[in-house]
Design a protein around this motif. Structure first.
Motif, PDB file in Angstrom:
ATOM      1  N   THR A 142     -76.068 -56.280   1.952  1.00 22.72           N
ATOM      2  CA  THR A 142     -74.853 -57.052   1.243  1.00 22.72           C
ATOM      3  C   THR A 142     -74.286 -56.895   0.572  1.00 22.72           C
ATOM      4  N   ARG A 143     -72.840 -55.617   0.187  1.00 23.89           N
ATOM      5  CA  ARG A 143     -72.648 -55.718  -0.986  1.00 23.89           C
ATOM      6  C   ARG A 143     -70.960 -56.456  -1.865  1.00 23.89           C
ATOM      7  N   VAL A 144     -71.723 -57.118  -2.790  1.00 24.74           N
ATOM      8  CA  VAL A 144     -71.075 -58.247  -3.215  1.00 24.74           C
ATOM      9  C   VAL A 144     -70.628 -57.655  -4.613  1.00 24.74           C
ATOM     10  N   ALA A 145     -69.008 -58.676  -5.113  1.00 23.56           N
ATOM     11  CA  ALA A 145     -68.855 -58.299  -7.166  1.00 23.56           C
ATOM     12  C   ALA A 145     -68.226 -59.859  -6.907  1.00 23.56           C
ATOM     13  N   VAL A 146     -68.699 -60.189  -8.484  1.00 23.39           N
ATOM     14  CA  VAL A 146     -68.835 -61.017  -9.206  1.00 23.39           C
ATOM     15  C   VAL A 146     -67.531 -60.921 -10.014  1.00 23.39           C
ATOM     16  N   SER A 147     -66.172 -61.632  -9.987  1.00 29.14           N
ATOM     17  CA  SER A 147     -64.534 -61.343 -11.183  1.00 29.14           C
ATOM     18  C   SER A 147     -65.398 -61.082 -12.365  1.00 29.14           C
ATOM     19  N   PRO A 148     -64.601 -60.748 -12.997  1.00 22.40           N
ATOM     20  CA  PRO A 148     -64.808 -61.001 -14.833  1.00 22.40           C
ATOM     21  C   PRO A 148     -64.000 -61.486 -15.218  1.00 22.40           C
ATOM     22  N   ILE A 149     -62.711 -61.503 -14.189  1.00 21.61           N
ATOM     23  CA  ILE A 149     -61.066 -62.029 -14.487  1.00 21.61           C
ATOM     24  C   ILE A 149     -61.041 -63.853 -14.047  1.00 21.61           C
ATOM     25  N   ILE A 150     -61.107 -65.009 -15.058  1.00 22.22           N
ATOM     26  CA  ILE A 150     -61.383 -66.099 -14.099  1.00 22.22           C
ATOM     27  C   ILE A 150     -60.460 -66.853 -14.708  1.00 22.22           C
ATOM     28  N   GLU A 152     -53.286 -56.142 -11.741  1.00 22.26           N
ATOM     29  CA  GLU A 152     -52.235 -57.962 -11.758  1.00 22.26           C
ATOM     30  C   GLU A 152     -53.762 -58.047 -11.967  1.00 22.26           C
ATOM     31  N   VAL A 153     -53.252 -58.518 -13.771  1.00 18.90           N
ATOM     32  CA  VAL A 153     -54.451 -59.691 -14.301  1.00 18.90           C
ATOM     33  C   VAL A 153     -55.023 -61.441 -13.772  1.00 18.90           C
ATOM     34  N   SER A 154     -55.684 -60.243 -12.669  1.00 21.90           N
ATOM     35  CA  SER A 154     -56.155 -61.906 -12.166  1.00 21.90           C
ATOM     36  C   SER A 154     -58.229 -61.080 -10.915  1.00 21.90           C
ATOM     37  N   ALA A 155     -58.223 -62.369 -10.226  1.00 20.38           N
ATOM     38  CA  ALA A 155     -59.013 -61.929  -9.210  1.00 20.38           C
ATOM     39  C   ALA A 155     -58.881 -60.960  -8.660  1.00 20.38           C
ATOM     40  N   LEU A 156     -57.759 -61.593  -8.282  1.00 18.36           N
ATOM     41  CA  LEU A 156     -57.267 -60.440  -7.072  1.00 18.36           C
ATOM     42  C   LEU A 156     -56.796 -59.064  -7.352  1.00 18.36           C
ATOM     43  N   GLY A 157     -56.674 -59.041  -8.774  1.00 21.25           N
ATOM     44  CA  GLY A 157     -56.072 -57.274  -9.491  1.00 21.25           C
ATOM     45  C   GLY A 157     -57.742 -56.653  -9.181  1.00 21.25           C
ATOM     46  N   VAL A 158     -58.810 -57.856  -9.548  1.00 22.59           N
ATOM     47  CA  VAL A 158     -60.025 -57.151  -9.489  1.00 22.59           C
ATOM     48  C   VAL A 158     -60.710 -56.514  -7.918  1.00 22.59           C
ATOM     49  N   ALA A 159     -60.285 -57.727  -7.225  1.00 19.37           N
ATOM     50  CA  ALA A 159     -60.730 -57.053  -5.907  1.00 19.37           C
ATOM     51  C   ALA A 159     -60.318 -56.380  -5.306  1.00 19.37           C
ATOM     52  N   ARG A 160     -58.650 -55.883  -5.965  1.00 21.42           N
ATOM     53  CA  ARG A 160     -58.250 -55.039  -5.185  1.00 21.42           C
ATOM     54  C   ARG A 160     -58.595 -53.676  -5.866  1.00 21.42           C
ATOM     55  N   TYR A 205     -61.957 -53.000  -6.109  1.00 15.75           N
ATOM     56  CA  TYR A 205     -63.528 -53.202  -5.494  1.00 15.75           C
ATOM     57  C   TYR A 205     -63.148 -52.829  -4.090  1.00 15.75           C
ATOM     58  N   GLN A 206     -61.815 -53.268  -3.604  1.00 19.71           N
ATOM     59  CA  GLN A 206     -61.314 -52.609  -1.869  1.00 19.71           C
ATOM     60  C   GLN A 206     -62.137 -51.640  -1.143  1.00 19.71           C
ATOM     61  N   GLY A 207     -62.850 -52.283   0.027  1.00 18.35           N
ATOM     62  CA  GLY A 207     -63.737 -50.980   0.851  1.00 18.35           C
ATOM     63  C   GLY A 207     -65.682 -50.717   0.210  1.00 18.35           C
ATOM     64  N   LEU A 208     -64.746 -51.507  -0.816  1.00 19.92           N
ATOM     65  CA  LEU A 208     -66.862 -51.257  -1.661  1.00 19.92           C
ATOM     66  C   LEU A 208     -67.626 -52.560  -1.427  1.00 19.92           C
ATOM     67  N   VAL A 209     -67.174 -53.850  -1.237  1.00 16.24           N
ATOM     68  CA  VAL A 209     -67.362 -54.925  -1.096  1.00 16.24           C
ATOM     69  C   VAL A 209     -67.612 -56.254  -0.058  1.00 16.24           C
ATOM     70  N   ASP A 210     -68.899 -56.369  -0.084  1.00  9.87           N
ATOM     71  CA  ASP A 210     -68.698 -57.194   1.988  1.00  9.87           C
ATOM     72  C   ASP A 210     -67.958 -58.656   1.766  1.00  9.87           C
ATOM     73  N   LEU A 211     -68.330 -59.109  -0.134  1.00  2.85           N
ATOM     74  CA  LEU A 211     -68.108 -60.420  -0.186  1.00  2.85           C
ATOM     75  C   LEU A 211     -67.397 -60.618  -2.079  1.00  2.85           C
ATOM     76  N   PHE A 212     -66.526 -60.967  -2.433  1.00  4.30           N
ATOM     77  CA  PHE A 212     -65.345 -61.353  -3.624  1.00  4.30           C
ATOM     78  C   PHE A 212     -65.745 -63.514  -3.812  1.00  4.30           C
ATOM     79  N   VAL A 213     -66.709 -63.163  -5.397  1.00  4.50           N
ATOM     80  CA  VAL A 213     -67.039 -63.994  -5.483  1.00  4.50           C
ATOM     81  C   VAL A 213     -65.925 -64.204  -6.840  1.00  4.50           C
ATOM     82  N   LEU A 214     -65.602 -65.464  -6.120  1.00  7.64           N
ATOM     83  CA  LEU A 214     -64.197 -66.145  -7.526  1.00  7.64           C
ATOM     84  C   LEU A 214     -64.486 -67.181  -8.410  1.00  7.64           C
TER      85      LEU A 214
END
Ligand code: GDP
Length: 310
Positions: free
Chosen positions: A218-226, A245-253, A255-264
């Motif tokens: 399971t590939r997980v990324a934790v957002s460094p932007i809060i 975009e400076v946001s957790a959504l910008g970070v998720a974009r 990593y799109q395709g690389l992670v299964d779970l994104f931690v916000l």
């Protein structure tokens, strides 16, 4: 087995928690060496050393880098001989650089050198450089290209970043053990590190993205932007100047395709549906790692969400 793509300060905080939540012997760190720099003739690996010092309980808690209580007499004294003083390398920190440099000059591959350093600090987790070959993160600004530490430390990130290049990366290979650590893991974590200059160099090593694509972990990324801000460092500035975009959504974009779970973070809970629309699950939790307890709880929250852990 748990594998973590790691930069420096953000990653080291996350790793401190993970190594409490699971047996550290089950953890492999894949460390960014794109930040490495030659200083006073010595090879310095800032991100790797931050992680080792933090996991050894020796990191300077005020800065997040360097050793607690270290002094700077040597770099002060070196100014007498005309050396510039912009890079702060503590006296005890220098011991690490001296030993690393000597071993590298003797021809030992980087992964063995790093493994030896981590073991000398008593770590039971595995610390691997992303690659044994030299990769250098180069920052292109209005006045041309500079090495990452010049941008970060000498110029204090006061440069408009136009692009980022990882010099030498096309000739690099994942260090021995890296592909196995990705392929054989239950979970691969992208730490809450700078996506461009901490995680970017690791992902740029040929074979790394494929390994992430092919793992059953399971590939997980934790957002460094809060809440649209960094906890520290230039990630937000870089996102702006590189058109994200400076946001957790910008970070998720990113990593799109690389992670299964994104931690916000809980502060970003309203972004969860937009992140999910990118094709990843989300976990909303408190990601501000202000205490050792919060660090452990964050790791536990994630392990619970992916149904693994002790
Ligand atoms: P560096 O190489 O020392 O800059 O360290 P990293 O790249 O590993 O980490 C820098 C990133 O960590 C920054 O973008 C910070 O916002 C993020 N960061 C630091 N502390 C925390 C924290 O407690 N929680 C979260 N979510 N992010 C953090």
């Amino acid at each position: 087995m748990y594998t973590v793509f790691a930069g420096g300060v953000g990653a080291s905080r996350f790793l401190q928690g993970l190594c409490q939540a699971v047996d550290p012997a089950a953890v492999t760190v894949i460390s960014n060496t794109g930040d490495d720099v030659e200083m006073f003739g010595l090879h310095v690996s800032p991100d790797t050393d931050i992680v080792i010092y933090a996991l050894a309980g020796a990191v300077n808690p005020d800065t997040g880098w360097g050793l607690r209580g270290d002094t700077f007499a040597v770099v002060d004294q070196l100014q007498k001989f005309g050396y510039e003083r912009w890079f702060n390398l503590g006296d005890r920190d220098l011991a690490m650089a001296i030993h690393r440099t000597r071993q590298m000059r003797e021809g030992r591959p980087m992964h063995e050198v790093v493994g030896g350093l981590a073991a000398a600090w008593g770590l039971t987790c595995k610390v691997l450089p992303m690659a044994n070959e030299t990769v250098r993160t180069m920052i292109a600004g209005p006045e041309g290209e500079i090495a990452f530490q010049e941008y970060m430390v000498r110029l204090r990130t006061e440069v408009d970043v136009r692009s980022i290049r990882f010099d030498g990366v096309e000739k690099a290979k994942p260090a021995p053990g890296v592909l196995e650590a990705i392929g054989g893991a239950e979970a691969v974590f992208i730490a809450p590190s700078n996506p461009f200059v901490s995680i970017g160099p690791i992902l740029a090593v040929p074979g790394m993205r494929e390994a992430l694509a092919n793992t059953r972990a399971t590939r997980v990324a934790v957002s460094p932007i809060i809440a649209g801000q960094v906890v520290k460092g230039p990630a937000a500035k870089m996102m702006t100047s590189l058109g994200y975009e400076v946001s957790a959504l910008g970070v998720a974009r990113i990593y799109q395709g690389l992670v299964d779970l994104f931690v916000l973070d809980v502060e970003d809970r309203e972004l969860a549906p937009a992140v999910e629309a990118l094709g990843m699950r989300t976990l909303v939790t408190d990601t501000m790692m202000t205490s050792m307890e919060r660090k452990r709880e964050l790791a536990e929250d994630i392990l619970n969400a992916i149904g693994t852990g002790r």
